[in-house]
Design a protein around this motif. Structure first.
Motif, mmCIF file in Angstrom:
data_model
loop_
_atom_site.group_PDB
_atom_site.id
_atom_site.type_symbol
_atom_site.label_atom_id
_atom_site.label_comp_id
_atom_site.label_asym_id
_atom_site.label_seq_id
_atom_site.Cartn_x
_atom_site.Cartn_y
_atom_site.Cartn_z
ATOM 1 N N ALA A 42 0.838 -1.202 0.000
ATOM 2 C CA ALA A 42 0.000 0.000 0.000
ATOM 3 C C ALA A 42 0.877 1.257 0.000
ATOM 4 C CB ALA A 42 -0.930 -0.005 1.207
ATOM 5 N N GLY A 43 1.959 1.241 0.773
ATOM 6 C CA GLY A 43 2.886 2.370 0.767
ATOM 7 C C GLY A 43 3.537 2.564 -0.589
ATOM 8 N N PHE A 44 3.896 1.466 -1.238
ATOM 9 C CA PHE A 44 4.482 1.545 -2.575
ATOM 10 C C PHE A 44 3.487 2.138 -3.567
ATOM 11 C CE2 PHE A 44 5.330 -0.369 -6.746
ATOM 12 C CZ PHE A 44 6.591 0.138 -6.977
ATOM 13 N N CYS A 48 3.914 5.678 -5.520
ATOM 14 C CA CYS A 48 3.865 5.742 -6.989
ATOM 15 C C CYS A 48 2.818 6.744 -7.455
ATOM 16 C CB CYS A 48 3.566 4.373 -7.583
ATOM 17 S SG CYS A 48 4.963 3.247 -7.519
ATOM 18 N N LEU A 49 1.671 6.762 -6.786
ATOM 19 C CA LEU A 49 0.612 7.698 -7.139
ATOM 20 C C LEU A 49 1.047 9.143 -6.927
ATOM 21 C CD1 LEU A 49 -2.402 8.064 -7.936
ATOM 22 C CD2 LEU A 49 -2.900 8.068 -5.498
ATOM 23 N N LEU A 50 1.851 9.381 -5.894
ATOM 24 C CA LEU A 50 2.271 10.742 -5.584
ATOM 25 C C LEU A 50 3.498 11.201 -6.367
ATOM 26 C CD1 LEU A 50 1.815 10.847 -1.708
ATOM 27 C CD2 LEU A 50 0.370 11.889 -3.453
ATOM 28 N N LEU A 52 4.962 9.496 -9.520
ATOM 29 C CA LEU A 52 5.128 9.203 -10.947
ATOM 30 C C LEU A 52 4.451 10.201 -11.884
ATOM 31 C CD1 LEU A 52 5.024 5.312 -11.067
ATOM 32 C CD2 LEU A 52 6.989 6.827 -11.185
ATOM 33 N N PRO A 53 3.222 10.656 -11.622
ATOM 34 C CA PRO A 53 2.649 11.651 -12.536
ATOM 35 C C PRO A 53 3.387 12.993 -12.417
ATOM 36 C CG PRO A 53 0.921 10.597 -11.253
ATOM 37 C CD PRO A 53 2.232 10.189 -10.653
ATOM 38 N N PRO A 54 3.391 13.769 -13.487
ATOM 39 C CA PRO A 54 4.083 15.064 -13.438
ATOM 40 C C PRO A 54 3.233 16.134 -12.745
ATOM 41 C CG PRO A 54 3.205 14.712 -15.616
ATOM 42 C CD PRO A 54 2.919 13.468 -14.831
ATOM 43 N N TRP A 55 3.103 16.043 -11.446
ATOM 44 C CA TRP A 55 2.311 17.002 -10.681
ATOM 45 C C TRP A 55 2.957 18.384 -10.757
ATOM 46 C CZ3 TRP A 55 -2.238 15.120 -9.589
ATOM 47 C CH2 TRP A 55 -2.404 13.769 -9.307
ATOM 48 N N PRO A 56 2.157 19.451 -10.625
ATOM 49 C CA PRO A 56 2.722 20.814 -10.700
ATOM 50 C C PRO A 56 3.763 21.113 -9.623
ATOM 51 C CG PRO A 56 0.344 20.894 -10.960
ATOM 52 C CD PRO A 56 0.703 19.477 -10.593
ATOM 53 N N MET A 57 3.694 20.455 -8.483
ATOM 54 C CA MET A 57 4.672 20.725 -7.425
ATOM 55 C C MET A 57 6.083 20.268 -7.812
ATOM 56 S SD MET A 57 3.682 17.955 -4.545
ATOM 57 C CE MET A 57 3.487 16.232 -4.879
ATOM 58 N N TYR A 58 6.187 19.413 -8.815
ATOM 59 C CA TYR A 58 7.491 18.960 -9.281
ATOM 60 C C TYR A 58 8.013 19.795 -10.450
ATOM 61 C CZ TYR A 58 6.105 14.832 -6.659
ATOM 62 O OH TYR A 58 5.678 13.986 -5.685
ATOM 63 N N ARG A 59 7.198 20.711 -10.961
ATOM 64 C CA ARG A 59 7.587 21.498 -12.136
ATOM 65 C C ARG A 59 7.672 22.990 -11.817
ATOM 66 N NH1 ARG A 59 3.408 20.592 -16.286
ATOM 67 N NH2 ARG A 59 2.021 20.067 -14.606
ATOM 68 N N ARG A 60 8.102 23.337 -10.632
ATOM 69 C CA ARG A 60 8.177 24.747 -10.238
ATOM 70 C C ARG A 60 9.445 25.438 -10.711
ATOM 71 N NH1 ARG A 60 5.763 24.660 -4.107
ATOM 72 N NH2 ARG A 60 3.691 23.967 -4.718
ATOM 73 N N ASN A 61 10.492 24.705 -10.991
ATOM 74 C CA ASN A 61 11.769 25.279 -11.402
ATOM 75 C C ASN A 61 12.197 24.710 -12.757
ATOM 76 O OD1 ASN A 61 12.179 26.656 -8.820
ATOM 77 N ND2 ASN A 61 12.432 24.600 -8.008
ATOM 78 N N PRO A 62 11.563 25.155 -13.857
ATOM 79 C CA PRO A 62 11.914 24.576 -15.160
ATOM 80 C C PRO A 62 13.324 24.970 -15.583
ATOM 81 C CG PRO A 62 10.429 26.436 -15.438
ATOM 82 C CD PRO A 62 10.550 26.190 -13.952
#
Length: 89
Positions: A42-44, A48-50, A52-62
Motif C-alpha cells: 500500500a505504501g508503494f 507511486c501515485l504521488l 510518478l505523474p508530473p504534478w505541478p509541485m514537481y515542475r516549479r523550477n523549469p
C-alpha cells in the motif's frame, strides 16, 4: 527540473520507509507476515501515485534551454563531404 526530481525521490523514499517500519511493527504485533506485505505494498502504491505523474509541485523550477542556433551546414549536400579514412593497422 532537478529540484522536482529530488523532491519526488525524497517523498518516494520517505513513504516507503514509513510504510516498511509501520508494516513490520504491525505484522510483528499481530504475528501476521501478510499484514506486513500488505502495508508495504500500500505504501508503494501510494508513493507511486504521488511521485510518478508530473504534478505541478514537481515542475516549479523549469530548466532554461539554450536558444536554437543556426549553423551553416544546411548548404552542404551529403555528397560534398569527404569520405572518412580509417587508419591502417
Amino acid at each position: 527540473d532537478y529540484k522536482g526530481q529530488k523532491l519526488a525521490e525524497q517523498i518516494f523514499q520517505g513513504i516507503i520507509l514509513v510504510s516498511a517500519v509501520t508494516g513490520f511493527i504491525y505484522g510483528y504485533v499481530t504475528e501476521q507476515f501478510g499484514w506486513t506485505v500488505y502495508i508495504v505494498m500500500a505504501g508503494f502504491a501510494l508513493s507511486c501515485l504521488l511521485t510518478l505523474p508530473p504534478w505541478p509541485m514537481y515542475r516549479r523550477n523549469p530548466l532554461k534551454w539554450l536558444p536554437v542556433q543556426e549553423s551553416g551546414t544546411e548548404d552542404k549536400k551529403p555528397g560534398d563531404r569527404k569520405p572518412k579514412r580509417h587508419a591502417k593497422s
